[in-house]
Design an enzyme around this catalytic site. Structure first.
Site, mmCIF file in Angstrom:
data_model
loop_
_atom_site.group_PDB
_atom_site.id
_atom_site.type_symbol
_atom_site.label_atom_id
_atom_site.label_comp_id
_atom_site.label_asym_id
_atom_site.label_seq_id
_atom_site.Cartn_x
_atom_site.Cartn_y
_atom_site.Cartn_z
ATOM 1 N N ARG A 54 0.827 -1.205 0.000
ATOM 2 C CA ARG A 54 0.000 0.000 0.000
ATOM 3 C C ARG A 54 0.865 1.260 0.000
ATOM 4 N NH1 ARG A 54 -2.190 1.262 4.063
ATOM 5 N NH2 ARG A 54 -1.176 -0.241 5.441
ATOM 6 N N LYS A 197 -8.601 -2.209 1.182
ATOM 7 C CA LYS A 197 -8.442 -1.315 2.315
ATOM 8 C C LYS A 197 -9.197 0.004 2.083
ATOM 9 C CE LYS A 197 -6.220 -3.379 5.715
ATOM 10 N NZ LYS A 197 -5.557 -4.613 5.481
ATOM 11 N N HIS A 216 -9.846 -3.680 12.748
ATOM 12 C CA HIS A 216 -8.801 -4.299 11.931
ATOM 13 C C HIS A 216 -8.400 -5.582 12.650
ATOM 14 C CE1 HIS A 216 -4.578 -4.204 10.002
ATOM 15 N NE2 HIS A 216 -5.434 -4.727 9.174
ATOM 16 N N SER A 235 -0.135 -5.144 10.583
ATOM 17 C CA SER A 235 0.325 -6.032 9.527
ATOM 18 C C SER A 235 1.438 -6.958 10.022
ATOM 19 C CB SER A 235 0.816 -5.200 8.354
ATOM 20 O OG SER A 235 1.140 -6.036 7.287
ATOM 21 N N LYS A 239 -2.804 -12.108 12.281
ATOM 22 C CA LYS A 239 -4.273 -12.180 12.188
ATOM 23 C C LYS A 239 -4.704 -13.315 11.260
ATOM 24 C CE LYS A 239 -4.864 -7.951 10.691
ATOM 25 N NZ LYS A 239 -3.436 -7.592 10.714
ATOM 26 N N THR A 240 -4.165 -13.309 10.052
ATOM 27 C CA THR A 240 -4.602 -14.290 9.058
ATOM 28 C C THR A 240 -4.133 -15.691 9.447
ATOM 29 O OG1 THR A 240 -4.595 -12.614 7.327
ATOM 30 C CG2 THR A 240 -4.495 -14.904 6.612
ATOM 31 N N ASP A 254 -9.416 -10.274 8.403
ATOM 32 C CA ASP A 254 -8.831 -8.923 8.408
ATOM 33 C C ASP A 254 -9.744 -7.755 8.795
ATOM 34 O OD1 ASP A 254 -6.326 -7.503 7.831
ATOM 35 O OD2 ASP A 254 -7.435 -6.547 6.206
ATOM 36 N N ARG A 319 1.415 -12.177 -1.772
ATOM 37 C CA ARG A 319 0.094 -12.408 -1.179
ATOM 38 C C ARG A 319 -0.745 -13.379 -1.999
ATOM 39 N NH1 ARG A 319 -1.650 -9.472 3.729
ATOM 40 N NH2 ARG A 319 -0.040 -7.909 4.000
HETATM 41 P P1 ATP Z 1 -1.902 -8.147 7.372
HETATM 42 O O1 ATP Z 1 -2.712 -7.143 8.144
HETATM 43 O O2 ATP Z 1 -0.802 -7.510 6.600
HETATM 44 O O3 ATP Z 1 -2.750 -9.070 6.558
HETATM 45 P P2 ATP Z 1 -1.613 -10.273 9.381
HETATM 46 O O4 ATP Z 1 -1.762 -9.795 10.785
HETATM 47 O O5 ATP Z 1 -2.745 -11.008 8.781
HETATM 48 O O6 ATP Z 1 -1.099 -9.053 8.473
HETATM 49 P P3 ATP Z 1 -0.181 -12.685 8.861
HETATM 50 O O7 ATP Z 1 -0.454 -12.728 7.391
HETATM 51 O O8 ATP Z 1 -0.931 -13.649 9.706
HETATM 52 O O9 ATP Z 1 -0.328 -11.210 9.390
HETATM 53 O O10 ATP Z 1 1.371 -12.858 9.027
HETATM 54 C C1 ATP Z 1 2.051 -13.437 10.095
HETATM 55 C C2 ATP Z 1 3.338 -14.020 9.528
HETATM 56 O O11 ATP Z 1 4.236 -14.365 10.548
HETATM 57 C C3 ATP Z 1 3.048 -15.277 8.736
HETATM 58 O O12 ATP Z 1 3.906 -15.299 7.626
HETATM 59 C C4 ATP Z 1 3.397 -16.377 9.741
HETATM 60 O O13 ATP Z 1 3.797 -17.555 9.116
HETATM 61 C C5 ATP Z 1 4.543 -15.737 10.493
HETATM 62 N N1 ATP Z 1 4.748 -16.193 11.881
HETATM 63 C C6 ATP Z 1 5.906 -16.679 12.378
HETATM 64 N N2 ATP Z 1 5.789 -16.949 13.687
HETATM 65 C C7 ATP Z 1 4.540 -16.619 14.058
HETATM 66 C C8 ATP Z 1 3.832 -16.672 15.315
HETATM 67 N N3 ATP Z 1 4.406 -17.110 16.419
HETATM 68 N N4 ATP Z 1 2.545 -16.256 15.323
HETATM 69 C C9 ATP Z 1 1.956 -15.791 14.204
HETATM 70 N N5 ATP Z 1 2.576 -15.712 12.992
HETATM 71 C C10 ATP Z 1 3.857 -16.136 12.920
HETATM 72 MN MN MN Z 2 -3.867 -10.673 7.092
#
Ligand code: ATP
Ligand code: MN
Length: 528
Positions: A54, A197, A216, A235, A239-240, A254, A319
């Site tokens: 973004r 977004k 979020h 980010s 979350k995902t 999200d 992604r």
């Molecule tokens: P966005 O808002 O950008 O979508 P997000 O909060 O959804 O971000 P995720 O896509 O879940 O973030 O990314 C977390 C990343 O960190 C993943 O690539 C995951 O494999 C990695 N990771 C490594 N260790 C951990 C952990 N202990 N807990 C969560 N995620 C982990």
């Molecule tokens: Mn996410």
């Protein structure tokens, strides 16, 4: 395909492809986009060009009554005058008119029929249409037949730049939202995430007006009770990843809303980080990247079209976008009861925050307003000091009102429905980045399980000497020694110094909000 005339927008392209199926959008992308291909798992591989993330500095909100008085103007919501908006809009439409083929997709945002909005996407790239087909809620045939006038229309002319000389432009990229017109105009970026977004920003404006908290966050539901759990985080905090959980029903990854009937997802799909993705550690997401999914900015083998999820040569921010039902335990419609637990995720690269802490109501407000996470600094040699991010409501870039508006809604709902609040560190353990290691995903998953099973609500805790919250000291399937980070650091004095330093950064950030919160919340900050 349904015929459609876009003349009302001044679009006179003869070939407008309206609500194409994923198969048809695949065909369009393969025929007309030079680099698109189909991965060996069946996903459509597409490239977003120069922008692979973004462009928060290039977002603009049209400043005009009546929304003018509602918006928290500043670095996040940068005002744009009406005239510049009209120029950018016309520029986008002029560009779209130069195309031979235009794609139009109609969908909903918001699973609760009482609160959903109708969104129309008009774009020149088939991959953008497929992306929004996946991320918006796909209407049924009957709903499409009576779709009517959209509430919001996105004009995505991202292949064409903004004119840097247009007043208010600081680059060739501009993402402009007009609440009064119900329009979003995109110039100079093809990163698909801007569209989703953009819709989130709109919902962050509309929902609080109705007393609904937009968040979020990801969300899951208990398969037995139907109550939800909401995971907030900036980010990369998880979350995902953590919402793809075979023990729970997935509500969404999200963007959610919390209203009087419970929690509902805004979107119809997920947008997962693909970097280092593996079938072993994240099987649900890995398997969702199949026919119908979009894989953005990944590198594929020229011959066998196998995706190399380790390759960061285009971007670290690769992604995958897929419809929510591609996750086996998705709950459809994506709505569930009031949350039992609110989980604040922070990826603390300092390694200071404990893996899991229980927050009082005041601590919850303090941390919600702070919105902390930290990133590992760039890849330059010698720089390994973590970079902190403080982003109110764990989603500052997408909020429209003053953070206090969302905080009030959270406080009120939290109290009314008696949700427990947790702070979970998905970042470093055993030391800061450089010395320690990222928390094992398996441990974080065990923590989340223990929160959901209710075990942690009665687990023993110890007050953190600097942050003042209750650190959980026993959790099934997590080694006891990592739960108190000070014990995992080779040098406890160094832990104390780093904790103090992080506390100072929290305090400095919170100074902006101190005037607007109660003494209780003010005092829930770290000491030292
Ligand atoms: P966005 O808002 O950008 O979508 P997000 O909060 O959804 O971000 P995720 O896509 O879940 O973030 O990314 C977390 C990343 O960190 C993943 O690539 C995951 O494999 C990695 N990771 C490594 N260790 C951990 C952990 N202990 N807990 C969560 N995620 C982990
Ligand atoms: Mn996410």
């Amino acid at each position: 395909m349904q015929p459609i005339d876009l003349g009302e927008y001044g679009i006179r392209v003869s070939r407008v492809f309206h609500n194409l199926s994923p198969s048809q959008l695949y065909e369009e992308a393969i025929r007309h986009e030079s680099r698109s291909c189909i991965s060996d798992s069946g996903a459509l591989v597409a490239y977003s060009g120069d922008k692979t993330g973004r462009s928060p500095k290039d977002k603009r909100i049209v400043r005009r009554p009546p929304s003018e008085g509602d918006v928290w103007w500043g670095n996040v919501n940068v005002p744009l005058d009406v005239e510049s908006f009209v120029i950018n809009r016309e520029r986008a439409i002029d560009y779209l008119n130069t195309r031979e083929r235009i794609y139009c997709f109609d969908g909903f945002a918001g699973w609760d029929p009482k609160h959903r909005i109708k969104v129309r996407v008009i774009c020149s790239r088939p991959y953008h249409a497929l992306f929004m087909h996946n991320l918006l809620i796909r209407p049924t045939k009957d709903q499409l037949a009576t779709f009517g006038t959209p509430d919001y229309t996105i004009f995505n002319a991202g292949q064409f730049p903004a004119n840097a000389k247009t007043r208010g432009m600081t680059s060739k990229t501009s993402v402009d939202i007009s609440f009064e017109d119900g329009e979003i105009v995109i110039l100079g970026t093809e990163y698909a995430g801007e569209m989703k977004k953009g819709v989130f920003t709109v919902m962050n404006y509309l929902m609080p007006k109705r007393g609904i908290l937009s968040m979020h966050s990801s969300a899951t539901a208990d398969p037995v009770t139907g109550r939800s759990s909401v995971l907030f985080g900036l980010s990369g905090t998880g979350k995902t990843t953590l919402s793809a959980d075979p023990k729970r029903r997935l509500i969404g990854d999200d963007e959610h809303c919390w209203g009087d009937d419970g929690v509902f997802n805004i979107e119809g799909g997920c947008y997962a980080k693909a970097i280092h993705l593996s079938a072993d550690t994240e099987p649900e997401i890995y398997n969702a990247l199949r026919f119908g999914a979009v894989l953005e900015n990944v590198i594929v083998d020229e011959d066998d079209r196998h995706v190399d999820f380790e390759d960061t040569s285009i971007t670290e921010n690769t992604r995958g976008a897929y419809p929510i039902e591609y996750i086996p335990n998705a709950l459809i419609p994506c709505m569930a009861g009031h949350p039992t637990d609110l989980i604040f995720l922070a990826c603390d690269a300092f390694g200071v925050l404990p893996p899991v802490s229980r927050l009082s109501a005041a601590h919850a407000m303090y941390h919600f307003i702070s919105g902390y996470t930290a990133k590992v600094a760039g890849t330059e040699v010698g720089i390994n000091e973590p970079q902190t991010t403080f982003s109110p409501c764990f989603g500052g870039p997408f909020m429209v009102w003053h953070p206090g508006k969302y905080a009030e809604l959270l406080a009120e709902k939290m109290q009314r429905h008696g949700a427990n609040v947790w702070l979970v560190n998905t970042g470093w353990s055993g030391g800061s980045f450089g010395t320690g290691k990222r928390m094992k995903l398996a441990y974080t998953r065990s923590i989340i399980d223990a929160i959901h099973s209710g075990v942690l609500a009665t687990a023993p805790t110890e007050r953190h000497p600097v942050f003042g919250f209750d650190v959980v000291t026993e959790c099934p399937n997590v080694p006891k020694e990592i739960l108190m980070p000070r014990q995992t650091w080779a040098d406890p004095a160094s832990y104390d110094a780093t904790a103090k330093k992080l506390a100072g950064l929290f305090a400095k950030n919170f100074a902006t909000y101190e005037g607007g919160v109660s003494a209780e919340v003010r005092n829930a900050g770290p000491v030292g």
